[in-house]
Design an enzyme around this catalytic site. Structure first.
Site, PDB file in Angstrom:
ATOM      1  CD  GLU A  38      47.235  41.398  31.913  1.00  0.00           C
ATOM      2  OE1 GLU A  38      46.358  40.714  31.703  1.00  0.00           O
ATOM      3  OE2 GLU A  38      47.611  41.437  33.242  1.00  0.00           O
ATOM      4  CG  HIS A  86      46.265  38.118  34.104  1.00  0.00           C
ATOM      5  ND1 HIS A  86      45.638  38.723  34.081  1.00  0.00           N
ATOM      6  CD2 HIS A  86      45.787  37.109  35.071  1.00  0.00           C
ATOM      7  CE1 HIS A  86      44.861  39.478  35.114  1.00  0.00           C
ATOM      8  NE2 HIS A  86      45.192  38.150  35.277  1.00  0.00           N
TER       9      HIS A  86
HETATM   10  N1  LIG Z   1      47.171  36.168  38.272  1.00  0.00           N
HETATM   11  C1  LIG Z   1      45.796  35.316  38.361  1.00  0.00           C
HETATM   12  O1  LIG Z   1      45.908  34.750  37.467  1.00  0.00           O
HETATM   13  C2  LIG Z   1      44.255  36.097  39.666  1.00  0.00           C
HETATM   14  C3  LIG Z   1      43.777  34.931  39.940  1.00  0.00           C
HETATM   15  C4  LIG Z   1      42.903  35.294  41.087  1.00  0.00           C
HETATM   16  C5  LIG Z   1      42.501  36.065  41.739  1.00  0.00           C
HETATM   17  N2  LIG Z   1      43.907  37.006  41.111  1.00  0.00           N
HETATM   18  C6  LIG Z   1      43.717  38.240  41.905  1.00  0.00           C
HETATM   19  O2  LIG Z   1      44.060  38.201  43.356  1.00  0.00           O
HETATM   20  C7  LIG Z   1      43.843  39.431  43.960  1.00  0.00           C
HETATM   21  C8  LIG Z   1      43.323  38.754  45.186  1.00  0.00           C
HETATM   22  O3  LIG Z   1      42.530  37.384  45.468  1.00  0.00           O
HETATM   23  P1  LIG Z   1      41.228  37.000  46.358  1.00  0.00           P
HETATM   24  O4  LIG Z   1      40.374  35.910  45.743  1.00  0.00           O
HETATM   25  O5  LIG Z   1      42.250  36.669  46.962  1.00  0.00           O
HETATM   26  O6  LIG Z   1      40.470  38.028  47.225  1.00  0.00           O
HETATM   27  P2  LIG Z   1      40.433  38.635  48.370  1.00  0.00           P
HETATM   28  O7  LIG Z   1      39.325  39.856  48.205  1.00  0.00           O
HETATM   29  O8  LIG Z   1      39.306  37.728  48.817  1.00  0.00           O
HETATM   30  O9  LIG Z   1      41.171  39.090  48.847  1.00  0.00           O
HETATM   31  C9  LIG Z   1      41.662  40.515  48.748  1.00  0.00           C
HETATM   32  C10 LIG Z   1      42.201  40.797  50.486  1.00  0.00           C
HETATM   33  O10 LIG Z   1      43.025  42.028  50.022  1.00  0.00           O
HETATM   34  C11 LIG Z   1      42.304  42.997  50.831  1.00  0.00           C
HETATM   35  N3  LIG Z   1      43.272  44.063  50.713  1.00  0.00           N
HETATM   36  C12 LIG Z   1      42.646  44.971  49.981  1.00  0.00           C
HETATM   37  N4  LIG Z   1      43.690  45.813  49.399  1.00  0.00           N
HETATM   38  C13 LIG Z   1      44.848  46.190  50.310  1.00  0.00           C
HETATM   39  C14 LIG Z   1      46.141  47.229  50.977  1.00  0.00           C
HETATM   40  N5  LIG Z   1      46.273  48.382  50.397  1.00  0.00           N
HETATM   41  N6  LIG Z   1      46.637  46.215  51.442  1.00  0.00           N
HETATM   42  C15 LIG Z   1      46.489  45.330  52.345  1.00  0.00           C
HETATM   43  N7  LIG Z   1      44.858  44.127  52.016  1.00  0.00           N
HETATM   44  C16 LIG Z   1      44.414  45.075  51.037  1.00  0.00           C
HETATM   45  C17 LIG Z   1      41.410  42.914  51.578  1.00  0.00           C
HETATM   46  O11 LIG Z   1      41.058  43.049  53.110  1.00  0.00           O
HETATM   47  C18 LIG Z   1      41.122  41.630  51.220  1.00  0.00           C
HETATM   48  O12 LIG Z   1      41.280  40.857  52.783  1.00  0.00           O
HETATM   49  C19 LIG Z   1      42.659  39.891  43.633  1.00  0.00           C
HETATM   50  O13 LIG Z   1      42.810  40.776  42.785  1.00  0.00           O
HETATM   51  C20 LIG Z   1      42.719  38.860  42.475  1.00  0.00           C
HETATM   52  O14 LIG Z   1      41.805  39.786  40.815  1.00  0.00           O
HETATM   53  C21 LIG Z   1      44.762  36.927  40.134  1.00  0.00           C
HETATM   54  O1  LIG Z   2      40.346  37.651  38.439  1.00  0.00           O
HETATM   55  C1  LIG Z   2      41.008  36.222  38.177  1.00  0.00           C
HETATM   56  O2  LIG Z   2      40.113  35.270  38.821  1.00  0.00           O
HETATM   57  C2  LIG Z   2      42.537  36.505  37.739  1.00  0.00           C
HETATM   58  O3  LIG Z   2      43.003  37.077  37.418  1.00  0.00           O
HETATM   59  C3  LIG Z   2      42.457  35.715  36.520  1.00  0.00           C
HETATM   60  O4  LIG Z   2      41.885  36.146  35.393  1.00  0.00           O
HETATM   61  P1  LIG Z   2      41.470  34.960  34.004  1.00  0.00           P
HETATM   62  O5  LIG Z   2      40.734  34.835  33.761  1.00  0.00           O
HETATM   63  O6  LIG Z   2      41.070  36.380  32.547  1.00  0.00           O
HETATM   64  O7  LIG Z   2      42.796  34.745  33.933  1.00  0.00           O
END
Ligand SMILES: NC(=O)c1ccc[n+]([C@@H]2O[C@H](COP(=O)([O-])OP(=O)(O)OC[C@H]3O[C@@H](n4cnc5c(N)ncnc54)[C@H](O)[C@@H]3O)[C@@H](O)[C@H]2O)c1
Ligand SMILES: O=C(O)[C@H](O)COP(=O)(O)O
Length: 631
Positions: A491, A514
């Site tokens: 990114e 993102h």
């Molecule tokens: N796009 C964005 O801006 C954004 C924002 C927030 C979070 N995220 C990402 O979203 C993801 C999930 O966040 P969350 O708060 O729900 O996390 P979390 O830790 O609560 O949940 C992740 C889940 O994935 C499961 N897991 C891990 N590897 C796995 C696999 N190979 N197969 C099946 N299940 C698996 C874990 O057991 C867990 O229950 C994280 O990677 C986080 O970084 C992205």
């Molecule tokens: O892990 C996260 O909460 C998301 O990927 C969001 O990340 P950012 O704060 O860089 O947008």
């Protein structure tokens, strides 16, 4: 001046208290006055001009008193308000005032009438307060002041100090020009410009030392008893455009905060991190073992997001650096985006909109579907996955989920026992796994093959979990009818860099930069959450919600010193700590220990009186990683 004793000359307005008392008096006395707003402004302006040494003091007093229209009874309210506005670092250091009561003098161009009641609560003796006195008429109206008092005249502080003829060293702490004049007259050893409440440029240049709080003054003069380390010496580096609320909170705490809008690459961060005590990042900045090698002062890392895969958590542990994140602050934002994208993809909404912008009217139902009754497969049923499950069901989707951990099914969601099972039953597949290294390319050709024909695919988790070439091939072949991708293996570091990806220009493919967690609400939530965790850790040693440290929620420190010892998790360290304490006859008030595979975290609260040698001995215990004392 020398006889080894130290005298402290302290200014009142904007130093002892956070405010200028006459400004506050104006707000009280002019309540309901038709010219209130205008007069208050005039009074403040006159105060400022006077503090910068640009207006004769008597002129300034006369003008302000005339505008104030104040009464004796207003002074009672004033005192009550000022009591609440004593400077924070003064409040923290009451012990200093107690210990040096004989040698602390308040010399002010303000008025004893309100100064004495405030400072006496801090053990300052009334006879050590030198200031003006109001004069009242029979009705109690303030009509003037004692004009024979030197403190109503320019250079009055100098004259007052001469009269005092203090023996020993003289340190002046204040924020105004009249404080600096004492040093110029040769009556003080040092002038400390106090900037906790106001900063006056022309005073800063002249000061021997700029002291952003009383803590700093006590620290440099080796007199601190109330806090272990002045907060202004804690350098905070906040990267990646964290929300201003976080900056505000950390500044308010007294930290020295530097802000940078984008991420930094490894080399840049290695350089920048050398003097940093607290690092704040989001998902982009990689905190690698190499970065940590240069981070000699680092106490804590705050991930102002959910994911922490960008941080080498184990290397942080080995270095004694606690990591905190915001585990649920942007969860809802991601879920809402996923729902919106599922609907948009099922209706080919983005492509249709793009055509319209090109002047093409393509009204047709071909390839467009309702989401009602379709099956949604959620991979990763954590905070985001589970919340998406609830919202999706309420929209009529049939939810399946798969997680590597045992998870409670919410609502009518159906658990799948394998990824294959989930892929074979889902019309829409959405990834919400965490970014652990084992998940690299967990979704590739093999998984796309198992998916239903013309299924929809979403990834809002981490870029590296999907094989992008395989995704591209499956969109091009039509096997995948639509995709929404928010996260990418590479990114851009900032908004100024181009986004490069094989996925650009593919049909019915929503690409977003993102932004899953990028809503005002989420960023505000994060900015309220993470700084508090870090400040709590620094102030009390509490590690609750830390991502890598053993979690310890500690009672507040009362009448004790707290020793915080982080060590490699080896047998016998606790015994060694306690032996050192016993050898020095130290009484333990409370002790807490928690370990994980890498470190041991021991908190020991001890009686206030202790031999300073004990600190050295504790630091020298073999396998100690970090040691600090909270007063
Ligand atoms: N796009 C964005 O801006 C954004 C924002 C927030 C979070 N995220 C990402 O979203 C993801 C999930 O966040 P969350 O708060 O729900 O996390 P979390 O830790 O609560 O949940 C992740 C889940 O994935 C499961 N897991 C891990 N590897 C796995 C696999 N190979 N197969 C099946 N299940 C698996 C874990 O057991 C867990 O229950 C994280 O990677 C986080 O970084 C992205
Ligand atoms: O892990 C996260 O909460 C998301 O990927 C969001 O990340 P950012 O704060 O860089 O947008």
């Amino acid at each position: 001046m020398r006889n080894g004793k130290k005298n402290f000359i302290i200014d009142f307005d904007s130093t002892f208290t956070q405010v200028e008392a006459l400004d506050v008096l104006a707000e009280i006395s002019l309540e309901g006055h038709p010219e209130r707003k205008d007069r208050i402004k005039k009074i403040k302006d006159i105060t400022d001009v006077g503090m910068n040494g640009e207006l004769n003091l008597r002129e300034s007093l006369d003008q302000r008193l005339a505008l104030l229209d104040a009464h004796k009874k207003d002074l009672e309210s004033l005192v009550e308000r000022l009591k609440k506005q004593v400077s924070k670092s003064f409040k923290r250091n009451k012990e200093f005032f107690n210990e040096h009561a004989d040698r602390i003098f308040i010399i002010s161009n303000g008025f004893k009438d309100f100064i004495v009641p405030i400072v006496s609560e801090y053990h300052v003796k009334p006879e050590n307060v030198f200031a003006n006195s109001f004069e009242f008429d029979e009705s109690g109206k303030i009509v003037g002041y004692d004009r024979d008092n030197a403190l109503s005249l320019n250079n009055g502080k100098v004259e007052q100090l001469r009269k005092l003829n203090l023996q020993g060293d003289v340190y002046v702490i204040g924020d105004g020009y009249t404080d600096y004049e004492i040093k110029v007259a040769g009556l003080a050893n040092k002038f400390y410009a106090f900037t906790e409440n106001v900063e006056r440029e022309n005073i800063l240049e002249k000061a021997d030392h700029v002291t952003p709080s009383l803590d700093e003054f006590l620290y440099i003069n080796k007199m601190n008893t109330a806090i272990s380390y002045p907060k202004n010496r804690i350098n905070v580096l906040l990267l990646e455009n964290v929300h201003p609320r976080a900056i505000e909170q950390m500044k308010h705490e007294g930290y020295n905060v530097e802000v940078y809008p984008a991420g930094l690459d490894e080399d840049e961060l290695c350089e920048k991190i050398k003097n940093v005590s607290v690092l704040g990042i989001r998902s982009k900045t990689q905190v690698t073992a190499r970065v940590l090698e240069s981070a000699n002062r680092l106490i804590a890392v705050g991930a102002f997001c959910i994911g922490t895969n960008q941080i080498d958590l184990e290397a942080c542990l080995k270095k004694g650096v606690a990591v905190f994140n915001a585990p649920f602050s942007n969860t809802r934002s991601v879920v809402e985006l996923a729902i919106a994208e599922i609907i948009a993809l099922m209706r080919k909404l983005f492509d249709r909109s793009t055509f319209m912008h090109q002047g093409k009217w393509d009204k047709s139902a071909k390839g467009s579907f309702e989401i009602r009754g379709k099956s949604l497969g959620i991979i990763g049923y954590g905070n985001i996955g589970a919340q998406l499950s609830v919202l999706a069901e309420s929209l009529g989707l049939i939810v399946y989920y798969y997680d590597v951990e045992e998870k409670l099914a919410l609502g009518n969601a159906r658990k799948c026992h394998s990824l294959q099972e989930l892929l074979s039953v889902s019309d829409i597949v959405t990834l919400h796994v965490d970014g652990r290294p084992e998940n690299k390319n967990m979704f590739g050709e093999e998984q796309f093959n198992i998916m239903r024909d013309k299924a929809i695919f979403l990834n809002l988790s981490r870029g590296h979990v999907v094989d992008i070439a395989a995704l591209k091939a499956n969109i091009e072949s039509g096997k995948i009818a639509g995709a929404a991708i928010d996260v990418f293996p590479q990114e851009p570091k900032s908004n100024n860099e181009e986004f490069i990806s094989e996925l650009r220009t593919l049909p019915n493919t929503i690409l977003s930069p993102h932004i899953g967690g990028s809503t005002i609400e989420a960023q505000e939530n994060i900015a309220n959450f993470v700084p508090n965790k870090i400040m709590d850790y620094i102030n009390t040693g509490s590690t609750s919600n830390s991502v890598n440290f053993p979690n310890l929620q500690l009672p507040t420190l009362e009448n004790a010193h707290r020793l915080i010892h982080i060590h490699e998790n080896m047998p016998g360290i606790l015994a060694r700590i306690n032996k050192v304490l016993a050898d020095h006859d130290i009484n333990i008030v409370g002790q807490y220990l928690k370990t994980n595979e890498v470190i041991g975290y021991v908190i020991t609260d001890i009686d206030k009186e202790y031999d300073k040698e004990v600190i050295k001995a504790l630091r020298n215990i073999e396998h100690t990683i970090k040691f600090r004392v909270l007063y």
